[in-house]
Design an enzyme around this catalytic site. Structure first.
Site, PDB file in Angstrom:
ATOM      1  N   ASN A   1       0.862  -1.185   0.000  1.00 57.55           N
ATOM      2  CA  ASN A   1       0.000   0.000   0.000  1.00 57.55           C
ATOM      3  C   ASN A   1       0.896   1.231   0.000  1.00 57.55           C
ATOM      4  O   ASN A   1       1.547   1.537   1.000  1.00 57.55           O
ATOM      5  CB  ASN A   1      -0.909  -0.017   1.231  1.00 57.55           C
ATOM      6  CG  ASN A   1      -1.746   1.233   1.365  1.00 57.55           C
ATOM      7  OD1 ASN A   1      -1.934   1.988   0.406  1.00 57.55           O
ATOM      8  ND2 ASN A   1      -2.269   1.483   2.555  1.00 57.55           N
ATOM      9  N   TRP A   2       0.920   1.959  -1.127  1.00 57.05           N
ATOM     10  CA  TRP A   2       1.827   3.093  -1.264  1.00 57.05           C
ATOM     11  C   TRP A   2       1.335   4.341  -0.520  1.00 57.05           C
ATOM     12  O   TRP A   2       2.097   5.277  -0.323  1.00 57.05           O
ATOM     13  CB  TRP A   2       2.029   3.415  -2.742  1.00 57.05           C
ATOM     14  CG  TRP A   2       2.948   2.465  -3.445  1.00 57.05           C
ATOM     15  CD1 TRP A   2       3.573   1.374  -2.920  1.00 57.05           C
ATOM     16  CD2 TRP A   2       3.359   2.548  -4.822  1.00 57.05           C
ATOM     17  NE1 TRP A   2       4.339   0.753  -3.875  1.00 57.05           N
ATOM     18  CE2 TRP A   2       4.232   1.452  -5.059  1.00 57.05           C
ATOM     19  CE3 TRP A   2       3.065   3.415  -5.864  1.00 57.05           C
ATOM     20  CZ2 TRP A   2       4.811   1.225  -6.308  1.00 57.05           C
ATOM     21  CZ3 TRP A   2       3.644   3.194  -7.112  1.00 57.05           C
ATOM     22  CH2 TRP A   2       4.508   2.122  -7.330  1.00 57.05           C
ATOM     23  N   LYS A   3       0.044   4.396  -0.205  1.00 56.12           N
ATOM     24  CA  LYS A   3      -0.525   5.558   0.481  1.00 56.12           C
ATOM     25  C   LYS A   3      -0.277   6.827  -0.353  1.00 56.12           C
ATOM     26  O   LYS A   3      -0.471   6.796  -1.568  1.00 56.12           O
ATOM     27  CB  LYS A   3       0.027   5.660   1.900  1.00 56.12           C
ATOM     28  CG  LYS A   3      -0.173   4.363   2.699  1.00 56.12           C
ATOM     29  CD  LYS A   3       0.258   4.460   4.135  1.00 56.12           C
ATOM     30  CE  LYS A   3       0.054   3.134   4.844  1.00 56.12           C
ATOM     31  NZ  LYS A   3       0.368   3.213   6.279  1.00 56.12           N
TER      32      LYS A   3
ATOM     33  N   HIS B   1      -9.263   0.914   5.377  1.00 55.56           N
ATOM     34  CA  HIS B   1      -7.937   1.100   5.967  1.00 55.56           C
ATOM     35  C   HIS B   1      -8.049   2.055   7.147  1.00 55.56           C
ATOM     36  O   HIS B   1      -8.825   3.009   7.135  1.00 55.56           O
ATOM     37  CB  HIS B   1      -6.964   1.653   4.927  1.00 55.56           C
ATOM     38  CG  HIS B   1      -5.543   1.641   5.377  1.00 55.56           C
ATOM     39  ND1 HIS B   1      -5.014   2.605   6.215  1.00 55.56           N
ATOM     40  CD2 HIS B   1      -4.524   0.768   5.125  1.00 55.56           C
ATOM     41  CE1 HIS B   1      -3.754   2.329   6.449  1.00 55.56           C
ATOM     42  NE2 HIS B   1      -3.419   1.225   5.809  1.00 55.56           N
TER      43      HIS B   1
ATOM     44  N   GLU C   1      -6.374   4.458   8.210  1.00 56.16           N
ATOM     45  CA  GLU C   1      -6.193   5.884   7.932  1.00 56.16           C
ATOM     46  C   GLU C   1      -7.440   6.487   7.305  1.00 56.16           C
ATOM     47  O   GLU C   1      -7.756   7.667   7.530  1.00 56.16           O
ATOM     48  CB  GLU C   1      -4.969   6.077   7.036  1.00 56.16           C
ATOM     49  CG  GLU C   1      -3.662   5.768   7.764  1.00 56.16           C
ATOM     50  CD  GLU C   1      -2.516   5.381   6.864  1.00 56.16           C
ATOM     51  OE1 GLU C   1      -1.467   4.989   7.403  1.00 56.16           O
ATOM     52  OE2 GLU C   1      -2.680   5.450   5.622  1.00 56.16           O
TER      53      GLU C   1
ATOM     54  N   GLU D   1      -4.948  -5.237  10.544  1.00 59.76           N
ATOM     55  CA  GLU D   1      -3.880  -4.261  10.765  1.00 59.76           C
ATOM     56  C   GLU D   1      -4.099  -3.557  12.097  1.00 59.76           C
ATOM     57  O   GLU D   1      -4.884  -2.605  12.195  1.00 59.76           O
ATOM     58  CB  GLU D   1      -3.841  -3.254   9.619  1.00 59.76           C
ATOM     59  CG  GLU D   1      -5.225  -2.765   9.161  1.00 59.76           C
ATOM     60  CD  GLU D   1      -5.137  -1.505   8.310  1.00 59.76           C
ATOM     61  OE1 GLU D   1      -4.132  -1.313   7.632  1.00 59.76           O
ATOM     62  OE2 GLU D   1      -6.089  -0.708   8.354  1.00 59.76           O
TER      63      GLU D   1
ATOM     64  N   GLY E   1       2.952   2.108  10.804  1.00 59.17           N
ATOM     65  CA  GLY E   1       3.858   3.240  10.702  1.00 59.17           C
ATOM     66  C   GLY E   1       4.601   3.569  11.977  1.00 59.17           C
ATOM     67  O   GLY E   1       5.276   4.594  12.063  1.00 59.17           O
TER      68      GLY E   1
ATOM     69  N   SER F   1       3.592  -2.492   9.829  1.00 57.95           N
ATOM     70  CA  SER F   1       5.054  -2.416   9.889  1.00 57.95           C
ATOM     71  C   SER F   1       5.720  -3.752   9.579  1.00 57.95           C
ATOM     72  O   SER F   1       6.686  -4.156  10.236  1.00 57.95           O
ATOM     73  CB  SER F   1       5.511  -1.899  11.254  1.00 57.95           C
ATOM     74  OG  SER F   1       5.020  -0.597  11.488  1.00 57.95           O
TER      75      SER F   1
ATOM     76  N   GLY G   1       3.063  -1.443   4.197  1.00 58.26           N
ATOM     77  CA  GLY G   1       3.069  -0.015   3.972  1.00 58.26           C
ATOM     78  C   GLY G   1       4.439   0.492   3.590  1.00 58.26           C
ATOM     79  O   GLY G   1       4.855   0.448   2.435  1.00 58.26           O
ATOM     80  N   GLY G   2       5.183   0.998   4.575  1.00 57.83           N
ATOM     81  CA  GLY G   2       6.465   1.642   4.316  1.00 57.83           C
ATOM     82  C   GLY G   2       7.443   0.809   3.517  1.00 57.83           C
ATOM     83  O   GLY G   2       8.125   1.326   2.620  1.00 57.83           O
TER      84      GLY G   2
END
Length: 290
Positions: free
Chosen positions: A46-48, A133, A135, A205, A211, A251, A272-273
Site C-alpha cells: 500500500n503506497w498511500k 484502511h 487511515e 492491521e 507506521g 510495519s 506499507g512503508g
C-alpha cells in the site's frame, strides 16, 4: 512463481481474480481454527500518499516487478497505488502483479466532487481496491456503513476487495482486539453473500502497529487471525472461512515476514512503508517458508 496474466480484458472479465488455491497442509505446532491452513499466499503493498512523481512510481513498480522470478514463492502479489499512478504502474509491471486502488466511492456517478467510482477503475483494468484502511477510518472519518458500501459496490461489479480491520492501541491494551475486529468484520461484510467471499480478502492491521515500527508478535497476530476466521465461520460456515485469506498489516519488514508467514492463519501481508523500497518489498515477496 506462476505469474498472473493480468491483461485489461482479463481483469475486467474475471470474477474470481486471486481466488484462494490450496497447497496441502503444512505441519505446524501453532493452534489454528482452520482445518486447511494452506491458502495461496497474498503479498500486497500500500503506497498511500507516495511517491511524489510519476517517474518515481514507474521506477519503483518496475523494480518491484523485477523481484518476482521463477524462484519466487507461488503467491499472488498486488500493489495498491494512488489513482494517478495506476495505469503507469500497470504498464511498468507488465502483468507480473496486480495493480489496485487505495479506495473507491460507493456511488457510481453524480455530484461527488473528487470521488473515483468502481466502474471508472474497472474501465482501466483495476480488479482490486482497499476498503476500511485505518487511515481512511481515522483521518478521513469513513464509517463502517460507508466502508460496507464500498465493499458491496465492488462485489456488485464483479471486482474484488481487501477489507481492512484492526483495533487501536487503547483497545488492544483493554484486550478488545477480538471484539473490535468482529464488529468491523460483520459490519464491513454485511450483505455480501457466501458465494462472493472468494473475491474478498481480509487485512488485519492493528492500528498501533501501522507506521510505528511496532509489530505484533507472530503469536499475537495469529491469535487475532484465528478469532477473525472464527467470526467468518459463524457468518458463512467453516468451509468458506477456511478458504478466505486473512493478511497481516502493520510495519511488516523483511526481518519479520518469515515468522509471520509461518503462522497457520496468516495468509499474506499488507505492507506499507517497506513497499516503497523495492529491495525490502522484494524480500517480503520472496518470503522463506518455515
Amino acid at each position: 512463481m506462476k505469474f498472473l496474466a493480468l491483461s485489461v480484458a482479463a481483469l475486467i472479465s474475471s470474477a474470481t481474480a486471486f481466488a484462494p488455491t490450496f497447497r496441502g497442509s503444512p505441519a505446524s505446532t501453532t493452534a489454528s481454527t482452520t482445518s486447511l491452513a494452506a491458502r495461496k499466499p497474498f503479498i500486497s503493498g500500500n503506497w498511500k500518499l507516495n511517491p511524489q512523481t510519476k517517474s518515481e512510481a514507474v521506477d519503483l513498480a518496475s523494480n518491484i516487478a523485477a523481484a518476482i522470478t521463477s524462484d519466487s514463492p507461488d503467491a499472488d502479489v498486488a500493489l495498491f497505488v494512488p489513482y494517478v499512478f495506476i495505469e503507469a504502474a500497470q504498464e511498468a509491471t507488465g502483468g507480473k502483479l496486480a495493480i489496485g486502488a487505495e479506495g473507491v466511492c460507493p456511488q457510481i456517478q453524480g455530484a461527488f466532487t473528487g470521488a473515483v467510482s468502481a466502474s471508472m477503475l474497472q474501465s482501466i483494468g483495476v480488479q482490486w481496491a482497499l476498503a476500511g484502511h485505518s487511515e481512511r477510518r481515522v483521518v478521513f472519518g469513513e464509517t463502517d456503513e460507508y466502508i460496507n458500501g464500498q465493499c458491496l459496490k465492488l462485489i456488485e461489479l464483479g471486482m474484488s476487495v481487501m477489507l481492512c480491520i484492526g483495533e487501536s492501541e487503547s483497545e488492544y491494551e483493554q484486550d478488545l482486539a477480538g471484539p473490535v475486529c468482529a464488529v468491523q468484520l460483520k459490519k464491513g461484510l454485511a450483505g455480501i453473500q457466501k458465494e462472493d467471499l472468494s473475491r474478498v480478502a481480509i487485512a488485519y492491521e492493528p492500528v498501533w502497529a501501522i507506521g510505528t515500527g511496532k509489530v505484533a508478535t507472530p503469536e499475537i497476530a495469529q491469535s487475532v487471525h484465528a478469532k477473525c476466521r472464527a467470526v467468518l465461520a459463524e457468518m458463512y460456515g467453516p468451509e468458506t472461512a477456511d478458504a478466505t485469506r486473512i493478511l497481516y498489516g502493520g510495519s511488516v519488514t523483511p526481518e519479520s515476514v518469515d515468522d509471520l508467514m509461518a503462522m497457520p492463519d496468516i495468509d499474506g501481508a499488507l505492507v506499507g512503508g517497506a513497499s516503497l523500497d523495492a529491495a525490502k518489498f522484494g524480500r517480503i515477496i520472496n518470503f522463506q517458508s518455515k
